[in-house]
Scaffold this motif. Structure first.
Motif, mmCIF file in Angstrom:
data_model
loop_
_atom_site.group_PDB
_atom_site.id
_atom_site.type_symbol
_atom_site.label_atom_id
_atom_site.label_comp_id
_atom_site.label_asym_id
_atom_site.label_seq_id
_atom_site.Cartn_x
_atom_site.Cartn_y
_atom_site.Cartn_z
ATOM 1 N N GLU A 1 -23.815 6.225 36.058
ATOM 2 C CA GLU A 1 -25.150 6.002 36.624
ATOM 3 C C GLU A 1 -25.381 6.798 37.894
ATOM 4 O O GLU A 1 -26.470 7.336 38.113
ATOM 5 N N ASP A 2 -24.351 6.873 38.750
ATOM 6 C CA ASP A 2 -24.529 7.494 40.064
ATOM 7 C C ASP A 2 -24.028 8.921 40.161
ATOM 8 O O ASP A 2 -24.549 9.709 40.963
ATOM 9 N N HIS A 3 -23.016 9.264 39.360
ATOM 10 C CA HIS A 3 -22.437 10.610 39.415
ATOM 11 C C HIS A 3 -22.111 11.090 38.001
ATOM 12 O O HIS A 3 -20.944 11.368 37.681
ATOM 13 N N PRO A 4 -23.108 11.213 37.139
ATOM 14 C CA PRO A 4 -22.842 11.558 35.739
ATOM 15 C C PRO A 4 -22.132 12.897 35.558
ATOM 16 O O PRO A 4 -21.398 13.078 34.580
ATOM 17 N N ALA A 5 -22.311 13.813 36.490
ATOM 18 C CA ALA A 5 -21.674 15.125 36.369
ATOM 19 C C ALA A 5 -20.157 15.047 36.477
ATOM 20 O O ALA A 5 -19.456 15.983 36.072
ATOM 21 N N LEU A 6 -19.656 13.929 36.997
ATOM 22 C CA LEU A 6 -18.211 13.788 37.168
ATOM 23 C C LEU A 6 -17.514 13.171 35.959
ATOM 24 O O LEU A 6 -16.284 13.155 35.908
ATOM 25 N N LEU A 7 -18.261 12.657 34.997
ATOM 26 C CA LEU A 7 -17.640 11.946 33.879
ATOM 27 C C LEU A 7 -16.640 12.811 33.125
ATOM 28 O O LEU A 7 -15.534 12.374 32.796
ATOM 29 N N ARG A 8 -17.012 14.034 32.829
ATOM 30 C CA ARG A 8 -16.120 14.909 32.073
ATOM 31 C C ARG A 8 -14.830 15.162 32.857
ATOM 32 O O ARG A 8 -13.732 15.136 32.282
ATOM 33 N N ARG A 9 -14.959 15.379 34.156
ATOM 34 C CA ARG A 9 -13.778 15.643 34.974
ATOM 35 C C ARG A 9 -12.867 14.402 35.024
ATOM 36 O O ARG A 9 -11.641 14.525 35.028
ATOM 37 N N TYR A 10 -13.467 13.225 35.035
ATOM 38 C CA TYR A 10 -12.661 11.999 35.042
ATOM 39 C C TYR A 10 -11.919 11.824 33.726
ATOM 40 O O TYR A 10 -10.765 11.370 33.712
ATOM 41 N N ARG A 11 -12.563 12.146 32.636
ATOM 42 C CA ARG A 11 -11.876 12.027 31.338
ATOM 43 C C ARG A 11 -10.686 12.966 31.280
ATOM 44 O O ARG A 11 -9.648 12.637 30.700
ATOM 45 N N GLN A 12 -10.821 14.126 31.888
ATOM 46 C CA GLN A 12 -9.706 15.066 31.913
ATOM 47 C C GLN A 12 -8.611 14.595 32.870
ATOM 48 O O GLN A 12 -7.420 14.721 32.570
ATOM 49 N N LEU A 13 -9.018 14.035 34.002
ATOM 50 C CA LEU A 13 -8.061 13.630 35.026
ATOM 51 C C LEU A 13 -7.258 12.402 34.610
ATOM 52 O O LEU A 13 -6.057 12.323 34.838
ATOM 53 N N TYR A 14 -7.928 11.437 33.974
ATOM 54 C CA TYR A 14 -7.274 10.182 33.605
ATOM 55 C C TYR A 14 -6.858 10.139 32.140
ATOM 56 O O TYR A 14 -6.071 9.277 31.751
ATOM 57 N N ARG B 1 -6.579 9.019 28.641
ATOM 58 C CA ARG B 1 -6.806 7.674 28.128
ATOM 59 C C ARG B 1 -6.014 6.623 28.910
ATOM 60 O O ARG B 1 -5.973 5.457 28.524
ATOM 61 N N GLY B 2 -5.397 7.024 29.978
ATOM 62 C CA GLY B 2 -4.562 6.120 30.741
ATOM 63 C C GLY B 2 -5.242 5.611 31.996
ATOM 64 O O GLY B 2 -6.430 5.832 32.233
ATOM 65 N N ALA B 3 -4.454 4.933 32.827
ATOM 66 C CA ALA B 3 -4.983 4.309 34.040
ATOM 67 C C ALA B 3 -4.785 5.162 35.279
ATOM 68 O O ALA B 3 -5.423 4.912 36.304
ATOM 69 N N TYR B 4 -3.922 6.178 35.191
ATOM 70 C CA TYR B 4 -3.500 6.891 36.380
ATOM 71 C C TYR B 4 -3.856 8.370 36.308
ATOM 72 O O TYR B 4 -3.927 8.963 35.231
ATOM 73 N N VAL B 5 -4.040 8.956 37.494
ATOM 74 C CA VAL B 5 -4.327 10.384 37.568
ATOM 75 C C VAL B 5 -3.117 11.167 37.076
ATOM 76 O O VAL B 5 -2.005 10.653 37.000
ATOM 77 N N THR B 6 -3.330 12.419 36.780
ATOM 78 C CA THR B 6 -2.240 13.271 36.303
ATOM 79 C C THR B 6 -1.228 13.510 37.429
ATOM 80 O O THR B 6 -1.579 13.449 38.618
ATOM 81 N N PRO B 7 0.012 13.787 37.086
ATOM 82 C CA PRO B 7 1.008 14.120 38.118
ATOM 83 C C PRO B 7 0.576 15.320 38.951
ATOM 84 O O PRO B 7 0.887 15.383 40.154
ATOM 85 N N GLU B 8 -0.127 16.254 38.325
ATOM 86 C CA GLU B 8 -0.583 17.438 39.055
ATOM 87 C C GLU B 8 -1.562 17.056 40.162
ATOM 88 O O GLU B 8 -1.510 17.594 41.274
ATOM 89 N N TYR B 9 -2.462 16.125 39.859
ATOM 90 C CA TYR B 9 -3.420 15.694 40.877
ATOM 91 C C TYR B 9 -2.699 14.959 42.008
ATOM 92 O O TYR B 9 -2.987 15.182 43.193
ATOM 93 N N SER B 10 -1.761 14.094 41.665
ATOM 94 C CA SER B 10 -1.014 13.363 42.688
ATOM 95 C C SER B 10 -0.295 14.326 43.626
ATOM 96 O O SER B 10 -0.302 14.145 44.857
ATOM 97 N N ALA B 11 0.337 15.361 43.050
ATOM 98 C CA ALA B 11 1.045 16.342 43.876
ATOM 99 C C ALA B 11 0.064 17.122 44.746
ATOM 100 O O ALA B 11 0.340 17.388 45.929
ATOM 101 N N TRP B 12 -1.078 17.487 44.165
ATOM 102 C CA TRP B 12 -2.105 18.220 44.916
ATOM 103 C C TRP B 12 -2.625 17.385 46.086
ATOM 104 O O TRP B 12 -2.781 17.884 47.208
ATOM 105 N N LEU B 13 -2.869 16.097 45.845
ATOM 106 C CA LEU B 13 -3.364 15.226 46.898
ATOM 107 C C LEU B 13 -2.314 15.059 47.989
ATOM 108 O O LEU B 13 -2.644 15.100 49.184
ATOM 109 N N ARG B 14 -1.066 14.907 47.605
ATOM 110 C CA ARG B 14 -0.002 14.749 48.589
ATOM 111 C C ARG B 14 0.096 15.989 49.479
ATOM 112 O O ARG B 14 0.262 15.883 50.705
#
Length: 364
Positions: free
Chosen positions: A289-302, A304-317
């Motif tokens: 509803e608020d950020h529809p442009a992000l839906l595709r990126r979220y499907r890629q990031l998560y 079918r699971g509950a957690y972000v990819t290891p690559e994202y976790s390492a990037w954030l760290r």
């Protein structure tokens, strides 16, 4: 909610009404599926909490045992309530309401189960000869200082019981209502180790109103950090969750961590958002509803699971570590000790979070 409604009566004041229900003779400890399992439940609605229903239960136990296989610095938790009017879109505890035959969305925000006798039951449990004064964590499932605490005042009794039993404890909260109990906490810290942590996910006021509509604002929570630090506590701040593509840019993280340091925070723990169970659908509904442009990126990031990819976790760290060092918020401290809080447990869902994300055990 199931069960026969027997009567509508005054709740002893002119501002509310009570719905009484008589169901099973056994008391409900808040961990059994379905409120219909309760021996006696009183449902209360008042104009002061418009749209919210409180379901008062008599719990059998106050302490929840953490499985030994959980790698956390404490063995016990206390959850005075279930459900939370903070209404955080991303809250990992939402699926726990399904054990009560309530939904993880709107019901979680508005149907609050209150263990009205929790302090008295806790005192009984702490008197047992088998009690070893192990550290106890609060705020591991739902916030003990949500608005309902202003009505029910459960925490002063809990704090007093733990202190009298010389039991170390920790509190994690977003609720500035904790300030009310600061004199008690200062006194407790003279007797036992007391650890306090405040959760702040964003300094963006507009985003805060969208994803945490029932919580005090970021400025109020930063002021709480300052107040606790001035009282002598080493306050850990949970920058949790980091919401991908909304709060993970360098400018936002820099502003947030800089504000935490300026407020006297001793340490910060930064964790990316996880979307377990029905929380995923509730959050993604808002995102659509608020950020529809992000839906595709979220499907890629998560996926079918509950957690972000290891690559994202390492990037954030890699992005966060230099900022933590710059603001001296990466200092290690042993647990428990005055000023740091611990993290999740209980079959409600906290233990699953610990298993999947051991950093949650730090909460301080």
């Amino acid at each position: 909610m199931r069960g026969a409604v027997l009567d509508i009566v005054s709740n002893g004041c002119s501002t509310g009404r009570v719905r009484w229900q008589n169901q099973n003779p056994a008391a409900d400890d808040g961990a059994l599926p379905g409120l219909e399992r309760a021996g006696f439940v009183r449902s209360v609605q008042t104009p002061d909490f418009e749209g919210v229903t409180f379901h008062e239960v008599l719990c059998k136990s106050a302490l929840n045992k953490v499985p030994q296989r959980s790698a956390v610095p404490f063995e016990w938790t206390i959850n005075p309530m279930r459900g939370c009017s903070h209404a955080c879109r991303y809250c990992f505890a939402r699926p726990t309401h399904e054990y009560l035959d309530l939904d993880a969305g709107r019901d979680f925000d508005t149907q609050i189960v209150v263990k009205t006798n929790v302090a008295a039951v806790l005192r009984q449990e702490l008197r047992r000869r088998s009690w070893q004064r192990d550290p106890v964590a609060l705020g591991t499932n739902t916030d003990p200082y949500q608005r309902a605490e202003g009505r029910y005042r459960l925490m002063p009794g809990i704090i007093a019981a733990l202190t009298d039993a010389e039991t170390p404890f920790s509190i994690l909260t977003k609720g500035t209502l904790l300030r009310r109990d600061l004199p008690l906490l200062v006194e407790s810290a003279r007797v036992v180790p007391v650890s306090l942590a405040v959760s702040i996910a964003t300094v963006d006021e507009e985003l805060h109103r969208a994803v945490e509509p029932g919580t005090p604002g970021p400025r109020a929570r930063l002021e709480l950090v300052r107040t606790l630090a001035e009282a002598g506590f080493d306050v850990n701040v949970m920058v949790a969750p980091v919401i991908p593509y909304l709060t993970d840019d360098v400018d936002h993280l820099d502003r947030l961590l800089g504000a935490i340091a300026a407020s006297g925070g001793a340490r910060a723990t930064v964790l990316p958002m996880h979307l377990r169970g029905s929380t995923r659908g509730w959050f993604l509904q808002w995102l659509a509803e608020d950020h529809p442009a992000l839906l595709r990126r979220y499907r890629q990031l998560y996926g079918r699971g509950a957690y972000v990819t290891p690559e994202y976790s390492a990037w954030l760290r890699q992005r966060v570590d230099p900022l933590l060092a710059r603001y001296r918020l990466d200092r290690h401290r042993d647990l428990p000790a005055r000023g740091r809080a611990a993290g999740p447990s209980e079959p409600d869902g906290d233990v699953q979070a610990i298993r999947s994300d051991p950093q949650l055990a730090l909460f301080g």
